[in-house]
Design an enzyme around this catalytic site. Sequence first.
Site, PDB file in Angstrom:
ATOM      1  CG  HIS A 184      -2.002  -1.013   1.165  1.00 43.72           C
ATOM      2  ND1 HIS A 184      -2.614  -1.517   2.287  1.00 43.72           N
ATOM      3  CD2 HIS A 184      -2.589  -1.630   0.109  1.00 43.72           C
ATOM      4  CE1 HIS A 184      -3.538  -2.399   1.930  1.00 43.72           C
ATOM      5  NE2 HIS A 184      -3.538  -2.487   0.616  1.00 43.72           N
ATOM      6  CD  GLU A 187      -0.486   1.070   4.336  1.00 41.93           C
ATOM      7  OE1 GLU A 187       0.310   0.114   4.463  1.00 41.93           O
ATOM      8  OE2 GLU A 187      -1.724   0.915   4.251  1.00 41.93           O
ATOM      9  NE  ARG A 238      -6.400   0.022   0.165  1.00 41.87           N
ATOM     10  CZ  ARG A 238      -6.373  -0.460   1.401  1.00 41.87           C
ATOM     11  NH1 ARG A 238      -5.960   0.298   2.390  1.00 41.87           N
ATOM     12  NH2 ARG A 238      -6.741  -1.700   1.649  1.00 41.87           N
ATOM     13  CG  HIS A 309       0.240  -3.211   5.554  1.00 36.89           C
ATOM     14  ND1 HIS A 309      -0.535  -2.913   4.458  1.00 36.89           N
ATOM     15  CD2 HIS A 309       0.722  -4.462   5.338  1.00 36.89           C
ATOM     16  CE1 HIS A 309      -0.536  -3.925   3.612  1.00 36.89           C
ATOM     17  NE2 HIS A 309       0.227  -4.882   4.124  1.00 36.89           N
ATOM     18  CD  GLU A 384      -2.080  -2.389   9.203  1.00 30.97           C
ATOM     19  OE1 GLU A 384      -1.707  -1.216   8.978  1.00 30.97           O
ATOM     20  OE2 GLU A 384      -2.763  -3.066   8.415  1.00 30.97           O
TER      21      GLU A 384
END
Length: 424
Positions: A184, A187, A238, A309, A384
């Site tokens: 993505h 990020e 994204r 991420h 994340e």
Amino acid sequence: MRSLYLLLSLVVVAVSPSTVPTSYEGAQVWRITPPTLDIIGKIKKIGALFELDFWKDPSAIGRPVDFLVPAKKAGDIRDFLSREGITDYKVYIEDVQALLDDHKSAYEKPRERSATRDVSSFDYSVYHTVDEIYEWIDMVDSEYPFATKRQYGVTYEGRPMYVLEFKKTSSDPKPIIFVDALIHCREWISTASLLFIFKEMLQNPTYSHMMDEADWYFVPMINIDGYDETWNGDRLWRKTVSTGASSLCRGVDGNRNWDSHWSEDGASPLPCSYTYHGPTPASESEVRNLADLILSFGFGNISAYVTTHSYTQLILYPYGWSTQLTPDDQILNDTGRMMSEAIEAVHGMYYTWGPAAEGIYVTSGATDDWTYDEAGVKMSYTFELRDLGQYGFLLPADQIIPNGEEFLAGLEVLKNFVVDDFNP
């Protein structure tokens, strides 16, 4: 109404070339903390109707949901929420464009560039462009005899895709740990923190054991075309940038494109959706090439895989497609807890851990499910990184190194586990 918004989004994409910076004038990020499953369902309904960009997906009771609200849709979304009985929401980011402007002024600050720059003097406290990251890869390759740059494919737009292989000479086989970033592309913290981490592993004696005891493979950029788009066009892009013959909307969500329960819950069949799963499994060259690289190691020969991420400070593991637990759930959970504890000990940042679908949200066609099932990687994780929503994808550069320091602590725990568990 949904058809009207879909048509408008098609028109906007069709007439907005990627070379023109996208404006988010008047856009905001709203937050809803759903108290019931019924409210979660209504939020998902709103998301589908308005093709919302969820920054934090609707997942569980009491877990905040963040979504981008374009200025032109704000009134309609507010009216819809009211009709659905949702009044307890707040504007979490008041002015997205202002935040973007602040972010841009910071990452466009002059960079010192010289012919003698090396891995040591590379600036790890700022975000870097595609070309600068390519430069870093070349420097690592040239400065360290046990580091090898390998091209494993090209992107949709023809950019080379590289993996860095770190293999110190050893008479005994060692476990393999594979780390990736930027599937993505908005990020940015994922790659920035890992550049710092691998510099530490290469140069800081405290962490030399990490490369002494394991072989590492690092893909700094998966979605390179999209990453370039975030620098030169839409900072909040994204997806990939591929264009299907049947759609005016560009791109596929690379983390919904893996051939693992592809096109099931948690992914969208709509090409204009932010979670569009693509026309076929592994339709994207970025995913297909990486999958081929991973499979080239042989089933079960990679000891751990970490796909990186942001944001929400989570440590997730399979399964994402189902609440069914894997046979390795206990060890994945225990190691996730230990990684979270190590991370918190560095700067006090707390990372929640657990199986993706059971504790967080349902996602089909995701990297960690595919590596677990199709490549036989028992210790498959999605990290994340920071933060919890104050800045979201626009994390200030002054958090790169602190985030890298705590992420490194988590990876050290993972390395220790796979070394102890290794049985060649």
